[in-house]
Scaffold this motif. Structure first.
Motif, PDB file in Angstrom:
ATOM      1  N   ALA A 103       0.819  -1.224   0.000  1.00  0.00           N
ATOM      2  CA  ALA A 103       0.000   0.000   0.000  1.00  0.00           C
ATOM      3  C   ALA A 103       0.854   1.277   0.000  1.00  0.00           C
ATOM      4  O   ALA A 103       0.595   2.197  -0.779  1.00  0.00           O
ATOM      5  CB  ALA A 103      -0.950   0.006   1.184  1.00  0.00           C
ATOM      6  N   ARG A 104       1.841   1.336   0.848  1.00  0.00           N
ATOM      7  CA  ARG A 104       2.671   2.550   0.925  1.00  0.00           C
ATOM      8  C   ARG A 104       3.418   2.800  -0.382  1.00  0.00           C
ATOM      9  O   ARG A 104       3.476   3.917  -0.886  1.00  0.00           O
ATOM     10  CB  ARG A 104       3.646   2.433   2.100  1.00  0.00           C
ATOM     11  CG  ARG A 104       4.382   3.713   2.390  1.00  0.00           C
ATOM     12  CD  ARG A 104       5.270   3.608   3.601  1.00  0.00           C
ATOM     13  NE  ARG A 104       6.292   2.591   3.362  1.00  0.00           N
ATOM     14  CZ  ARG A 104       6.753   1.782   4.293  1.00  0.00           C
ATOM     15  NH1 ARG A 104       6.294   1.839   5.510  1.00  0.00           N
ATOM     16  NH2 ARG A 104       7.683   0.901   4.009  1.00  0.00           N
ATOM     17  N   ALA A 108       2.717   5.977  -3.096  1.00  0.00           N
ATOM     18  CA  ALA A 108       3.771   6.862  -3.599  1.00  0.00           C
ATOM     19  C   ALA A 108       3.805   6.871  -5.122  1.00  0.00           C
ATOM     20  O   ALA A 108       3.980   7.918  -5.754  1.00  0.00           O
ATOM     21  CB  ALA A 108       5.125   6.432  -3.047  1.00  0.00           C
ATOM     22  N   ARG A 109       3.604   5.696  -5.729  1.00  0.00           N
ATOM     23  CA  ARG A 109       3.599   5.621  -7.194  1.00  0.00           C
ATOM     24  C   ARG A 109       2.410   6.355  -7.801  1.00  0.00           C
ATOM     25  O   ARG A 109       2.534   7.014  -8.822  1.00  0.00           O
ATOM     26  CB  ARG A 109       3.568   4.155  -7.645  1.00  0.00           C
ATOM     27  CG  ARG A 109       4.794   3.354  -7.279  1.00  0.00           C
ATOM     28  CD  ARG A 109       5.895   3.590  -8.221  1.00  0.00           C
ATOM     29  NE  ARG A 109       5.437   3.368  -9.586  1.00  0.00           N
ATOM     30  CZ  ARG A 109       6.193   3.046 -10.587  1.00  0.00           C
ATOM     31  NH1 ARG A 109       7.473   2.897 -10.390  1.00  0.00           N
ATOM     32  NH2 ARG A 109       5.716   2.884 -11.787  1.00  0.00           N
ATOM     33  N   LEU A 110       1.242   6.251  -7.174  1.00  0.00           N
ATOM     34  CA  LEU A 110       0.042   6.901  -7.699  1.00  0.00           C
ATOM     35  C   LEU A 110       0.085   8.417  -7.502  1.00  0.00           C
ATOM     36  O   LEU A 110      -0.346   9.170  -8.369  1.00  0.00           O
ATOM     37  CB  LEU A 110      -1.210   6.318  -7.052  1.00  0.00           C
ATOM     38  CG  LEU A 110      -1.543   4.882  -7.444  1.00  0.00           C
ATOM     39  CD1 LEU A 110      -2.618   4.314  -6.541  1.00  0.00           C
ATOM     40  CD2 LEU A 110      -1.960   4.793  -8.902  1.00  0.00           C
ATOM     41  N   ASN A 111       0.592   8.862  -6.359  1.00  0.00           N
ATOM     42  CA  ASN A 111       0.672  10.310  -6.096  1.00  0.00           C
ATOM     43  C   ASN A 111       1.766  10.976  -6.922  1.00  0.00           C
ATOM     44  O   ASN A 111       1.667  12.155  -7.241  1.00  0.00           O
ATOM     45  CB  ASN A 111       0.906  10.579  -4.615  1.00  0.00           C
ATOM     46  CG  ASN A 111      -0.364  10.481  -3.821  1.00  0.00           C
ATOM     47  OD1 ASN A 111      -1.455  10.637  -4.334  1.00  0.00           O
ATOM     48  ND2 ASN A 111      -0.214  10.205  -2.535  1.00  0.00           N
ATOM     49  N   ASN A 143      -6.842  13.738 -14.127  1.00  0.00           N
ATOM     50  CA  ASN A 143      -5.620  13.541 -13.363  1.00  0.00           C
ATOM     51  C   ASN A 143      -5.973  13.552 -11.882  1.00  0.00           C
ATOM     52  O   ASN A 143      -6.427  14.559 -11.353  1.00  0.00           O
ATOM     53  CB  ASN A 143      -4.595  14.641 -13.685  1.00  0.00           C
ATOM     54  CG  ASN A 143      -3.221  14.271 -13.215  1.00  0.00           C
ATOM     55  OD1 ASN A 143      -2.861  13.105 -13.193  1.00  0.00           O
ATOM     56  ND2 ASN A 143      -2.442  15.266 -12.832  1.00  0.00           N
ATOM     57  N   VAL A 144      -5.784  12.419 -11.206  1.00  0.00           N
ATOM     58  CA  VAL A 144      -6.139  12.273  -9.791  1.00  0.00           C
ATOM     59  C   VAL A 144      -4.888  12.482  -8.948  1.00  0.00           C
ATOM     60  O   VAL A 144      -3.890  11.791  -9.136  1.00  0.00           O
ATOM     61  CB  VAL A 144      -6.756  10.883  -9.525  1.00  0.00           C
ATOM     62  CG1 VAL A 144      -7.093  10.727  -8.058  1.00  0.00           C
ATOM     63  CG2 VAL A 144      -7.978  10.672 -10.394  1.00  0.00           C
ATOM     64  N   ARG A 145      -4.963  13.430  -8.024  1.00  0.00           N
ATOM     65  CA  ARG A 145      -3.809  13.741  -7.173  1.00  0.00           C
ATOM     66  C   ARG A 145      -3.982  13.277  -5.737  1.00  0.00           C
ATOM     67  O   ARG A 145      -3.026  13.241  -4.982  1.00  0.00           O
ATOM     68  CB  ARG A 145      -3.566  15.249  -7.196  1.00  0.00           C
ATOM     69  CG  ARG A 145      -3.026  15.726  -8.502  1.00  0.00           C
ATOM     70  CD  ARG A 145      -2.688  17.211  -8.455  1.00  0.00           C
ATOM     71  NE  ARG A 145      -1.974  17.617  -9.644  1.00  0.00           N
ATOM     72  CZ  ARG A 145      -2.559  17.963 -10.777  1.00  0.00           C
ATOM     73  NH1 ARG A 145      -3.870  17.951 -10.873  1.00  0.00           N
ATOM     74  NH2 ARG A 145      -1.843  18.325 -11.812  1.00  0.00           N
ATOM     75  N   LYS A 146      -5.189  12.928  -5.324  1.00  0.00           N
ATOM     76  CA  LYS A 146      -5.468  12.524  -3.940  1.00  0.00           C
ATOM     77  C   LYS A 146      -5.832  11.047  -3.897  1.00  0.00           C
ATOM     78  O   LYS A 146      -6.977  10.674  -4.101  1.00  0.00           O
ATOM     79  CB  LYS A 146      -6.616  13.352  -3.366  1.00  0.00           C
ATOM     80  CG  LYS A 146      -6.350  14.825  -3.319  1.00  0.00           C
ATOM     81  CD  LYS A 146      -7.566  15.563  -2.822  1.00  0.00           C
ATOM     82  CE  LYS A 146      -7.362  17.060  -2.883  1.00  0.00           C
ATOM     83  NZ  LYS A 146      -8.578  17.779  -2.482  1.00  0.00           N
ATOM     84  N   TRP A 147      -4.866  10.206  -3.571  1.00  0.00           N
ATOM     85  CA  TRP A 147      -5.075   8.764  -3.533  1.00  0.00           C
ATOM     86  C   TRP A 147      -5.095   8.205  -2.120  1.00  0.00           C
ATOM     87  O   TRP A 147      -5.332   7.017  -1.927  1.00  0.00           O
ATOM     88  CB  TRP A 147      -3.986   8.065  -4.332  1.00  0.00           C
ATOM     89  CG  TRP A 147      -4.112   8.220  -5.802  1.00  0.00           C
ATOM     90  CD1 TRP A 147      -3.531   9.181  -6.588  1.00  0.00           C
ATOM     91  CD2 TRP A 147      -4.891   7.417  -6.684  1.00  0.00           C
ATOM     92  NE1 TRP A 147      -3.898   9.013  -7.898  1.00  0.00           N
ATOM     93  CE2 TRP A 147      -4.728   7.930  -7.989  1.00  0.00           C
ATOM     94  CE3 TRP A 147      -5.708   6.299  -6.513  1.00  0.00           C
ATOM     95  CZ2 TRP A 147      -5.341   7.365  -9.094  1.00  0.00           C
ATOM     96  CZ3 TRP A 147      -6.317   5.744  -7.607  1.00  0.00           C
ATOM     97  CH2 TRP A 147      -6.133   6.271  -8.880  1.00  0.00           C
ATOM     98  N   GLU A 148      -4.837   9.023  -1.108  1.00  0.00           N
ATOM     99  CA  GLU A 148      -4.668   8.527   0.258  1.00  0.00           C
ATOM    100  C   GLU A 148      -5.886   7.752   0.750  1.00  0.00           C
ATOM    101  O   GLU A 148      -5.769   6.622   1.236  1.00  0.00           O
ATOM    102  CB  GLU A 148      -4.334   9.671   1.225  1.00  0.00           C
ATOM    103  CG  GLU A 148      -2.946  10.242   1.057  1.00  0.00           C
ATOM    104  CD  GLU A 148      -2.822  11.223  -0.112  1.00  0.00           C
ATOM    105  OE1 GLU A 148      -3.865  11.619  -0.694  1.00  0.00           O
ATOM    106  OE2 GLU A 148      -1.688  11.573  -0.456  1.00  0.00           O
ATOM    107  N   THR A 164     -17.139   5.536  -1.145  1.00  0.00           N
ATOM    108  CA  THR A 164     -17.246   6.932  -0.712  1.00  0.00           C
ATOM    109  C   THR A 164     -16.017   7.730  -1.119  1.00  0.00           C
ATOM    110  O   THR A 164     -16.131   8.837  -1.641  1.00  0.00           O
ATOM    111  CB  THR A 164     -17.440   7.004   0.815  1.00  0.00           C
ATOM    112  OG1 THR A 164     -18.602   6.242   1.156  1.00  0.00           O
ATOM    113  CG2 THR A 164     -17.601   8.424   1.293  1.00  0.00           C
ATOM    114  N   ALA A 165     -14.838   7.179  -0.886  1.00  0.00           N
ATOM    115  CA  ALA A 165     -13.604   7.889  -1.233  1.00  0.00           C
ATOM    116  C   ALA A 165     -13.513   8.102  -2.742  1.00  0.00           C
ATOM    117  O   ALA A 165     -13.118   9.181  -3.194  1.00  0.00           O
ATOM    118  CB  ALA A 165     -12.393   7.096  -0.745  1.00  0.00           C
TER     119      ALA A 165
END
Length: 191
Positions: A103-104, A108-111, A143-148, A164-165
């Motif tokens: 996950a971590r 990092a790769r997605l953000n 372009n998605v910047r918030k993946w948390e 929901t997210a």
């Protein structure tokens, strides 16, 4: 906001909730073992992954693996065949531990240091819908910047949280047409 399409498919449209496709894509990026747990190779690979270190075994126990070390050893040697319930338990524990481990890195790769990842939305299949009832729905990218929140819900296996997210963080950014992309035929992105 979510659940606007309460009667999705009433006129023949075909698609899947976007968050389900996101979960499948994240699973494929996580690199799960391809062999099914019911095969000797798949079972052995999962057990080796879960018992490769004391930390892994502790995580597997926390994920619900209840079989003893002696039983694990016998299954690795091939002298004992696990029951269907035990196979499900091993597979579920493996998925949870693997998700926690990647996950971590995946986040990092997605953000990408704030640059985000381009996501493709493929609209629902309306070929079975009568012509007057068809909507004009087009292929979209964002372009998605918030993946948390998305990755955290996926890691926890929380389907409702992921829904929901996904809707709150991504789909609403499509503008006034966001309801047309709650159900889609495909979601594409890479990491």
């Amino acid at each position: 906001m979510p659940e606007r399409n309460i009667e999705f498919g009433a006129y023949g449209a075909q698609g899947v909730k976007g968050h389900e496709l996101v979960a499948r894509r994240l699973d494929s990026l996580a690199g799960f073992i391809a062999s099914p747990v019911t095969t000797r190779r798949g079972l052995t690979a999962r057990l080796r992954y879960l018992t490769s270190s004391p930390r892994q075994l502790t995580a597997a126990r926390a994920a619900g693996l209840t079989i003893s070390a002696r039983t694990i050893k016998a299954q690795l040697e091939g002298t004992r065949r696990p029951s269907a319930r035990t196979l499900r338990q091993i597979h579920t524990a493996y998925q949870q531990v693997r998700r926690q481990n990647v996950a971590r890195y995946l986040l990092a790769r997605l953000n990408r240091q704030g640059r985000g990842t381009r996501v493709e939305f493929h609209p629902v299949n309306q070929s079975a819908v009568d012509r007057p009832r068809q909507r004009v729905v087009e292929y979209r990218t964002l372009n998605v910047r918030k993946w948390e929140r998305i990755v955290a819900a996926w890691e926890a296996g929380d389907d409702a949280g992921l829904d929901t997210a996904w809707v709150d963080e991504v789909v609403v950014d499509l503008g006034s047409q966001w309801g047309q992309y709650e159900y889609v035929t495909n979601i594409g992105f890479a990491a």
